[in-house]
Structure formats: structure tokens, C-alpha cells
Design an enzyme around this catalytic site. Structure first.
Site, short mmCIF file in Angstrom:
data_model
loop_
_atom_site.label_atom_id
_atom_site.label_comp_id
_atom_site.label_asym_id
_atom_site.label_seq_id
_atom_site.Cartn_x
_atom_site.Cartn_y
_atom_site.Cartn_z
N ALA A 178 3.64 0.07 -0.35
CA ALA A 178 4.46 -0.40 0.78
C ALA A 178 5.74 0.41 0.88
CB ALA A 178 4.76 -1.89 0.63
N ASP A 179 6.35 0.69 -0.25
CA ASP A 179 7.55 1.54 -0.27
C ASP A 179 7.23 2.94 0.25
OD1 ASP A 179 9.64 -0.05 -1.19
OD2 ASP A 179 9.14 0.26 -3.29
#
Length: 406
Positions: A178-179
Site C-alpha cells: 500500500a505504501d
């Protein structure tokens, strides 16, 4: 001279999503000024071991995590909690094209470093905020962590072994996806905003959220649910519609076998000395194999376990059956294709040694990304930036350092 060498980015981010965006822009030539807290710096500088080692074998206290996301940048230390520090950031923003930040919603406003405040000194500024849940909505004030977002955003509901099997249950990804994907989407957003500014002279605000990105990147799984109303489930390393299309354990390791049609299935079992399985009515076609996977897969697993990884890969490649090993990272960086593509880069480091990194994967004929400089040591470029960008003299810089502003 990279494609973005005319762009300056003021990077107020830390950890991974924001720094990944900034590093990508820096790879294409942008002048990225990384603003860090004096004496402490980016949190990830301390997320070790492992740390980069000097030629003598001692730790530099530059954590490998930090090194992964910060090459090609310049480091400037500023205490933005002080009025003088805030003034310096505003001055730098006036000399920048882009500001990146990943503070909690509203936190920079009290320092006069929010979008509206910096837009007043730089009307065409591109300002990108990266948070866990965005600037609006009931979760806006929550701290955003990749692991938690993978759960909330549905990724872990489709990742991991099936509940009914040993080891079944939800599983996060091996990296902070997600990062990383938020960093990539942020890069696209910044480049799009720059293109708009260059045509119209108008800057803009970009609101990026890890949760938004996590949901968006589920792609066809989202479509499967929206079309059917039935949430997809976990299948581990198997495929819901194709058999065999999964991992198998060999005598010494693991391989992937991705049989896409009945002819490939026949070649697979022939290579394993079990040609009769292709003539079995239960397994002759893919629909048959899907219906009878619980009978077939144990037979195939027993067959594969009799030989080692390299023997199987050689046999299946020769037979035209799609397959591949499951390499650890030592094997990845020894892989002939990885070596041929030049994915590892070694950059000189102030410690006297080198820092080993992975290059930007983009290849371009005219404006390729480049890995030119090591991830900066904390505050390495403070004096240089204040002098060259803002025109400060040695006396002004010494005064700021004496006041612990830098």
C-alpha cells in the site's frame, strides 16, 4: 541532466510512501531536498539492523530500510517546530515546484506550512499530501499504517492459504504494497499536475490516501465482486479456475507450474512419468481437473516431490510447460536475467565503501532514470542548500545552527 532536472521537490515526508514518490522523481533528475529533523532524521534511518557497513565492517547506523527509498536526494535538517525553521521551509517552497508531505491531517497548518499557506508564497505550487485515509471522511484523523490498510482495504481477504487447509488464513504481502503503490500513484499525480501547470500556470493540491490506493489496486478482484455481488476468497498459491496452476514442492525447494491448456497438462505429466493421468477421464480437460482438484493435486504433488528444482525446471522448459522457481533474494541477484538487466547498482558512500541498491526499473531510450548519488547522510547538504538555494552566508548558517534550528 534528467527529464525532470528543471524541477525542484521539497520533500517533507518520511518512512516509505512519500519517500518512494520523491525517490522516483529524483531518479528522473528532479532536485529533491529532503527535510529531516535535526539529530534524528527520517524514522527509517534507525529501522535496523541490518545497517550499511563501512569497509572495515562496522555499522554506519544507516539502516538498509532507509537506503531503499532515498537515493539521489539532498538532506537538509530543520526543526520545523521553530518559527525560524518554518520561515526557511516557506522560503524553500517559494523556490520549489512541488511539496510532498505525509504529516497527520491538519498538523502542518499550525506551522503555517499547509497548502494554503505555501500557495500564498508560490501560487503555482504543486502540493501533495500522503496520509493513511485521506483529508476527508470519518477515518481522516486515524494514523495510517500499511499493514492495517492491507486489512481494511480487502487485500488480506484474498491473500493467504484457504481457511480449510493447514496454514490457512489471511496474510499480508511481504513488502509494504500500500505504501509503495501510493508512492507510485503519487508520482503519477505529481507529473500530471506539473503537465497541467506547464500548460495553464495553475498549481494544485493532491490528496493521496493509502486506503484509496489499496482498494483501487485490487483491479479484477474488485470487478469480480461488483459484477457478482460475491466477495472473492483466498486461494493461496492455487487458482480458482485453472488446475494445475500453483506451487509444488520439489525434493529440495519449490517451483511454480502454470498449466494453461490440456496439451500443457499432458506434457507436464509426461515429463513426470505419469502420462496416464492425461488419459484419465477425471483429468482430461481443465473443467474436469477443476472439479477433481482434490484428487488430482495430491497425485501431482507426489510426482513433483521425487525430483529437485533444477531438474524439473529444465524438463518443463524443454517440454514447453510454463514454470519457474521460487527464488530467495540471493538467487534473485545471481539470476542471469537480473544480472543482464543491470538491476543492482553500487554507489560510492561517504563511509568510504559503497551502498548496493536496486535501480529504477524503467528503461528509456532518451531520458532514462539514473542512480547517481547515495542516500544522503543526515543533514549532509544543509549548508549547501541554504547557501546555494536561499543565498545564506556562513554567518547566517552558523547562527541558525547555534539556535538548533538546523
Amino acid at each position: 541532466m534528467g527529464a525532470l532536472s528543471h524541477i525542484r521537490v521539497l520533500d517533507l515526508t518520511r518512512v516509505l510512501a512519500g519517500p518512494w514518490c520523491a525517490q522516483t522523481l529524483a531518479d528522473f533528475g528532479a532536485d529533491v531536498i529532503k527535510v529531516e529533523r535535526p539529530e534524528v532524521g527520517d524514522d527509517t534511518r534507525h529501522w535496523g539492523p541490518p545497517y550499511l557497513k563501512t569497509p572495515a565492517g562496522t555499522d554506519t547506523h544507516e539502516a538498509a530500510y532507509y537506503l531503499a527509498a532515498n537515493r539521489n536526494k539532498r538532506s537538509l535538517t530543520i526543526d520545523i517546530a521553530t518559527p525560524e525553521g518554518q520561515r526557511i521551509v516557506r522560503e524553500l517552497a517559494a523556490h520549489s515546484d512541488v511539496v510532498l508531505e505525509n504529516y497527520k491531517v491538519g498538523q502542518l497548518k499550525k506551522y503555517g506550512l499547509d497548502y494554503e499557506s505555501l500557495k500564498a508564497v508560490k501560487p503555482d505550487l504543486i502540493y501533495c499530501s500522503v496520509t493513511g485515509f485521506g483529508q476527508t471522511g470519518p477515518y481522516a484523523q486515524r494514523a495510517g499504517y500499511d499493514f492495517i490498510v492491507q486489512g481494511i482495504g480487502g487485500f488480506m481477504s484474498i491473500t493467504g492459504e484457504r481457511d480449510a487447509l493447514p496454514g490457512g488464513g489471511p496474510q499480508k504481502a511481504g513488502v509494504a504494497i500500500a505504501d509503495l503503490m501510493t508512492g507510485m500513484y503519487s508520482t503519477v499525480a505529481v507529473l500530471t499536475a506539473l503537465a497541467h501547470r506547464d500548460r495553464t500556470g495553475e498549481g494544485q493540491y493532491i490528496d493521496m490516501a493509502l486506503l484509496d490506493v489499496q482498494v483501487a489496486m485490487l483491479a479484477n478482484m474488485n470487478s469480480n465482486f461488483l459484477a457478482s455481488g460475491t466477495p472473492p476468497t483466498r486461494w493461496g498459491n492455487a487458482h480458482p479456475n485453472i488446475v494445475p496452476y500453483q506451487t509444488f514442492q520439489t525434493s529440495d525447494s519449490w517451483i511454480i507450474v502454470a498449466v494453461g491448456n490440456d496439451g500443457q497438462f499432458r506434457k507436464f505429466v509426461e515429463a513426470g512419468g505419469r502420462a496416464e493421468l492425461a488419459d484419465d477421464d477425471r483429468f482430461a480437460t481443465n473443467p474436469d481437473r477443476v472439479r477433481n482438484r482434490d484428487v488430482l493435486v495430491p497425485l501431482l504433488a507426489e510426482m513433483v516431490r521425487t525430483r529437485d528444482k533444477h531438474d524439473w525446471i529444465a524438463s518443463l522448459e524443454a517440454a514447453g510447460v510454463p514454470c519457474g522457481p521460487i527464488n530467495n533474494l540471493e538467487e534473485v541477484f545471481e539470476n542471469e536475467q537480473v544480472i543482464a538487466r543491470g538491476l543492482q547498482v553500487d554507489l560510492p558512500h561517504p563511509s568510504g565503501g559503497t551502498v548496493k541498491l536496486v535501480r529504477n526499473p524503467v528503461k528509456m531510450s532518451a531520458t532514462p532514470p539514473q542512480a547517481l548519488t547515495h542516500p544522503p547522510t543526515l543533514g549532509e547538504h544543509t549548508d549547501e542548500i541554504l547557501r546555494d538555494v536561499l543565498g545564506y552566508d556562513d554567518g547566517q548558517i552558523a547562527a541558525l545552527r547555534g539556535q538548533s534550528v538546523i
